[in-house]
Write a protein that holds these residues in place. Structure first.
Motif, PDB file in Angstrom:
ATOM      1  N   GLY A 349      13.508  41.283  47.422  1.00 47.20           N
ATOM      2  CA  GLY A 349      14.479  42.314  47.760  1.00 47.20           C
ATOM      3  C   GLY A 349      15.533  42.576  46.720  1.00 47.20           C
ATOM      4  O   GLY A 349      16.312  43.533  46.838  1.00 47.20           O
ATOM      5  N   ILE A 350      15.583  41.745  45.678  1.00 49.69           N
ATOM      6  CA  ILE A 350      16.577  41.965  44.629  1.00 49.69           C
ATOM      7  C   ILE A 350      16.338  43.293  43.914  1.00 49.69           C
ATOM      8  O   ILE A 350      17.253  43.837  43.285  1.00 49.69           O
ATOM      9  CB  ILE A 350      16.559  40.785  43.621  1.00 49.69           C
ATOM     10  CG1 ILE A 350      17.857  40.771  42.795  1.00 49.69           C
ATOM     11  CG2 ILE A 350      15.339  40.839  42.719  1.00 49.69           C
ATOM     12  CD1 ILE A 350      18.008  39.547  41.928  1.00 49.69           C
ATOM     13  N   ARG A 351      15.138  43.819  44.030  1.00 46.11           N
ATOM     14  CA  ARG A 351      14.817  45.105  43.384  1.00 46.11           C
ATOM     15  C   ARG A 351      15.668  46.245  43.926  1.00 46.11           C
ATOM     16  O   ARG A 351      15.781  47.293  43.292  1.00 46.11           O
ATOM     17  CB  ARG A 351      13.340  45.432  43.585  1.00 46.11           C
ATOM     18  CG  ARG A 351      12.928  45.576  45.039  1.00 46.11           C
ATOM     19  CD  ARG A 351      11.610  46.361  45.140  1.00 46.11           C
ATOM     20  NE  ARG A 351      10.516  45.629  44.543  1.00 46.11           N
ATOM     21  CZ  ARG A 351       9.444  45.195  45.200  1.00 46.11           C
ATOM     22  NH1 ARG A 351       9.355  45.402  46.510  1.00 46.11           N
ATOM     23  NH2 ARG A 351       8.479  44.563  44.582  1.00 46.11           N
ATOM     24  N   GLU A 352      16.286  46.054  45.101  1.00 44.98           N
ATOM     25  CA  GLU A 352      17.108  47.105  45.693  1.00 44.98           C
ATOM     26  C   GLU A 352      18.414  47.315  44.942  1.00 44.98           C
ATOM     27  O   GLU A 352      19.045  48.366  45.047  1.00 44.98           O
ATOM     28  CB  GLU A 352      17.394  46.776  47.158  1.00 44.98           C
ATOM     29  CG  GLU A 352      16.148  46.720  48.030  1.00 44.98           C
ATOM     30  CD  GLU A 352      16.464  46.330  49.449  1.00 44.98           C
ATOM     31  OE1 GLU A 352      17.668  46.205  49.778  1.00 44.98           O
ATOM     32  OE2 GLU A 352      15.518  46.127  50.239  1.00 44.98           O
ATOM     33  N   LEU A 353      18.824  46.315  44.169  1.00 46.39           N
ATOM     34  CA  LEU A 353      20.080  46.426  43.409  1.00 46.39           C
ATOM     35  C   LEU A 353      19.790  47.128  42.083  1.00 46.39           C
ATOM     36  O   LEU A 353      19.936  46.568  40.997  1.00 46.39           O
ATOM     37  CB  LEU A 353      20.681  45.036  43.175  1.00 46.39           C
ATOM     38  CG  LEU A 353      20.901  44.180  44.426  1.00 46.39           C
ATOM     39  CD1 LEU A 353      21.427  42.804  44.048  1.00 46.39           C
ATOM     40  CD2 LEU A 353      21.869  44.866  45.385  1.00 46.39           C
ATOM     41  N   ILE A 354      19.420  48.381  42.164  1.00 42.50           N
ATOM     42  CA  ILE A 354      18.880  49.093  41.010  1.00 42.50           C
ATOM     43  C   ILE A 354      19.916  49.333  39.912  1.00 42.50           C
ATOM     44  O   ILE A 354      19.557  49.551  38.755  1.00 42.50           O
ATOM     45  CB  ILE A 354      18.264  50.437  41.442  1.00 42.50           C
ATOM     46  CG1 ILE A 354      19.306  51.280  42.194  1.00 42.50           C
ATOM     47  CG2 ILE A 354      17.035  50.217  42.292  1.00 42.50           C
ATOM     48  CD1 ILE A 354      18.822  52.669  42.541  1.00 42.50           C
ATOM     49  N   ASN A 355      21.205  49.301  40.242  1.00 40.16           N
ATOM     50  CA  ASN A 355      22.242  49.535  39.237  1.00 40.16           C
ATOM     51  C   ASN A 355      22.837  48.245  38.682  1.00 40.16           C
ATOM     52  O   ASN A 355      23.796  48.294  37.905  1.00 40.16           O
ATOM     53  CB  ASN A 355      23.372  50.387  39.841  1.00 40.16           C
ATOM     54  CG  ASN A 355      22.914  51.794  40.188  1.00 40.16           C
ATOM     55  OD1 ASN A 355      22.290  52.455  39.372  1.00 40.16           O
ATOM     56  ND2 ASN A 355      23.215  52.237  41.395  1.00 40.16           N
ATOM     57  N   LEU A 356      22.270  47.114  39.074  1.00 40.56           N
ATOM     58  CA  LEU A 356      22.842  45.832  38.686  1.00 40.56           C
ATOM     59  C   LEU A 356      22.754  45.600  37.178  1.00 40.56           C
ATOM     60  O   LEU A 356      21.700  45.766  36.567  1.00 40.56           O
ATOM     61  CB  LEU A 356      22.113  44.701  39.425  1.00 40.56           C
ATOM     62  CG  LEU A 356      22.862  43.374  39.527  1.00 40.56           C
ATOM     63  CD1 LEU A 356      24.139  43.534  40.349  1.00 40.56           C
ATOM     64  CD2 LEU A 356      21.964  42.291  40.137  1.00 40.56           C
ATOM     65  N   LYS A 357      23.915  45.215  36.594  1.00 40.09           N
ATOM     66  CA  LYS A 357      23.988  44.914  35.159  1.00 40.09           C
ATOM     67  C   LYS A 357      24.213  43.432  34.888  1.00 40.09           C
ATOM     68  O   LYS A 357      23.804  42.928  33.839  1.00 40.09           O
ATOM     69  CB  LYS A 357      25.105  45.726  34.509  1.00 40.09           C
ATOM     70  CG  LYS A 357      24.887  47.228  34.520  1.00 40.09           C
ATOM     71  CD  LYS A 357      26.024  47.950  33.813  1.00 40.09           C
ATOM     72  CE  LYS A 357      25.805  49.452  33.786  1.00 40.09           C
ATOM     73  NZ  LYS A 357      26.920  50.162  33.090  1.00 40.09           N
ATOM     74  N   GLY A 358      24.892  42.754  35.795  1.00 37.21           N
ATOM     75  CA  GLY A 358      25.175  41.341  35.594  1.00 37.21           C
ATOM     76  C   GLY A 358      24.908  40.553  36.862  1.00 37.21           C
ATOM     77  O   GLY A 358      25.352  40.940  37.945  1.00 37.21           O
TER      78      GLY A 358
END
Length: 530
Positions: A349-358
């Motif tokens: 489910g981490i793929r949902e954080l599409i704008n994650l940079k760090g």
């Protein structure tokens, strides 16, 4: 005929207005605006200052004070309206001649060194109350902050942060008179004696930014509402020992315009309440280095505008997949959950954080494998999964993160070949990225993948082999020490042994000495004859 005359008259009026405006503009450019009395006041102000770098002496010259460095005048009246003295390396005395600048609106003395002297009370009368911006930060003023600053009723911005360590204010009732204030920064000013500080802050309806970092506020986080702070956008209270919990009725949850909240290192304990979900305008939430425990509330999902979350160095105890599911993924860019008690594995489910940079999950109790879906976070710039119990192979999809510039997978139980890729090869300190994972192999590690596979498939034999080697070395050390002590005690208690040993060494030494001396003499004689 009347109509043309009206047109001529209108043109004449417009021409006169243009000429008047041009005359004023030309006068300003020609250098005729400086008010002589204000120029004298500035020179007297300079005379009271120490200027070791001659920053003022080299620029405050000539009759036109409006052209001096840091001096800004009104184009219309010529009066000094701004005195910008940031980082001019000056100190000394602030003279009362500054009061002559009756139209002064901005005063910036930040980044200088006034030797721990108190803030002059006269600053509270500057500009006849016209002053809108006052910045004394990093200027090494000390002592008590004069309550006379409360007379500056038109202040919009007041910055008194990071001055001398001895600066303090026993109460901040004077702040309540600054009703137009929008920015208040008093970081590292000792407010330990200011009991009812929230009452004074609540009298500032226009306040947008409040920074009370490291002010010595102790056990004083009231639960009463502060209904007037409807414009507050940034609240920073880091480094104050509140040593309490934030209940559902705490005033920090009832700030409708709040965009940034920072309560780092405040000794706050207990669970994060559901009321945090009321901060629907929040963009940055920093609650690091506290004592929050248990699980984070489901209401975090309401914070759709959240971009940065720092919950590191707490005691949060829950499955990491469930925690990530409780975060709004819409705009989240930076997430730090390091140094907690999170369990589980890095989920699909981490793929949902599409704008994650760090992303930081260091120093938790994570296990299992890293999902291949991490490679779908194309904006990722930094990933820290170090110091966990993560096992399995490094997902090959991680090599597709073209923006990645920091990766730390050290001290886990990862195995197999390290993925290759242009971005992975460009990372700094590649050896330290994978250190503490004995089952990894391939570049940049010197370990051969073939040998690693053998070791990884037979961990029991590897452990026994290491145990045998350690036993051998330990036995050798014990034998050596034991033999040495036997000889030592023999010499200590047996006189004949000692006499025999020293006689033997003397004979060996004498024989060696004679051989060397005779050989050297023969060599010297041959060389002299030759």
């Amino acid at each position: 005929m009347a109509e043309p005359r009206q047109q001529v008259r209108a043109r004449m009026i417009l021409t006169m207005c243009f000429l008047l405006f041009f005359h004023q503009s030309w006068s300003a450019q020609a250098g005729s605006l400086c008010v002589p009395g204000e120029r004298d006041a500035l020179l007297d102000f300079k005379a009271g200052l120490t200027d070791p770098t001659n920053s003022l002496s080299s620029s405050w010259r000539g009759m036109e004070c409006c052209r001096w460095t840091g001096v800004v005048c009104s184009n219309r009246t010529g009066h000094v309206v701004t005195l910008q003295m940031h980082a001019r390396h000056v100190g000394g005395e602030i003279r009362s001649s500054l009061l002559t600048l009756r139209h002064l609106k901005r005063l910036d003395l930040s980044g200088n060194d006034f030797g721990g002297e108190p803030i002059p009370e006269l600053i509270g009368a500057l500009g006849r109350g016209r002053l809108t911006h006052l910045d004394l930060s990093y200027s090494n003023f000390g002592g008590r902050i004069p309550p006379h600053l409360g007379n500056l009723s038109n202040l919009v911005s007041l910055k008194l942060e990071y001055m001398a360590h001895a600066i303090y204010s026993p109460d901040i009732a004077w702040v309540s008179r600054l009703t137009k204030l929008q920015v208040l920064r008093v970081s590292q000013v000792d407010l330990g004696a200011a009991i009812d500080w929230t009452h004074a802050i609540n009298m500032l309806p226009s306040l947008m930014e409040l920074d009370l970092r490291s002010c010595g506020l102790q056990n004083s986080m009231p639960s009463t509402m502060l209904p007037n702070l409807t414009s507050l956008e940034t609240l920073t209270l880091d480094g104050n020992s509140f040593n309490t919990s934030l209940g559902p009725k705490s005033w920090v949850w009832d700030l409708p315009s709040l965009q940034e909240l920072s309560l780092t290192s405040c000794g706050i304990d207990g669970q994060l309440p559901d009321a945090v979900g009321k901060l629907t305008s929040i963009r940055k939430l920093s609650l690091a280095s506290n004592k929050f425990d248990g699980m984070v509330p489901l209401t975090l999902k309401n914070l759709k505008k959240l971009q940065r979350v720092d919950l590191s160095s707490n005691f949060i105890n829950m499955d990491v997949a469930e925690l990530l599911h409780r975060l709004a993924a819409d705009e989240l860019q930076y997430l730090d959950l390091g140094h907690n008690r999170l369990t589980g594995s890095v989920p699909v489910g981490i793929r949902e954080l599409i704008n994650l940079k760090g992303l930081s999950l260091t120093h938790n109790n994570l296990h299992g494998t890293i999902s291949q879906s991490i490679g779908e976070l194309h904006a990722l710039e930094s990933v820290d999964l170090s110091h966990n119990e993560i096992s399995g192979e490094i997902p090959t999809s991680i090599s597709a993160l073209t923006s990645l510039n920091l990766l730390d997978l050290s001290y886990n139980n990862l195995t197999g070949a390290i993925p290759t890729g242009n971005q992975l090869q460009a990372l700094d300190d590649p050896m330290f990225i994978y250190i503490g994972n004995p089952g990894l192999c391939g570049p940049p590690l010197p370990r051969s993948c073939l040998r690693t596979d053998i070791i990884a498939n037979a961990p029991g034999k590897h452990d026994r082999g290491m145990s045998d080697v350690l036993s051998l070395y330990l036995s050798m050390c014990i034998g050596f020490v034991a033999g040495l002590w036997i000889v030592f005690f023999g010499f200590l208690f047996k006189r004949r042994w000692r006499v025999g040993w020293f006689s033997f060494t003397d004979r060996v030494y004498n024989r060696a000495y004679v051989q060397v001396a005779v050989g050297w003499a023969c060599l010297a004689r041959k060389m002299s004859q030759g």
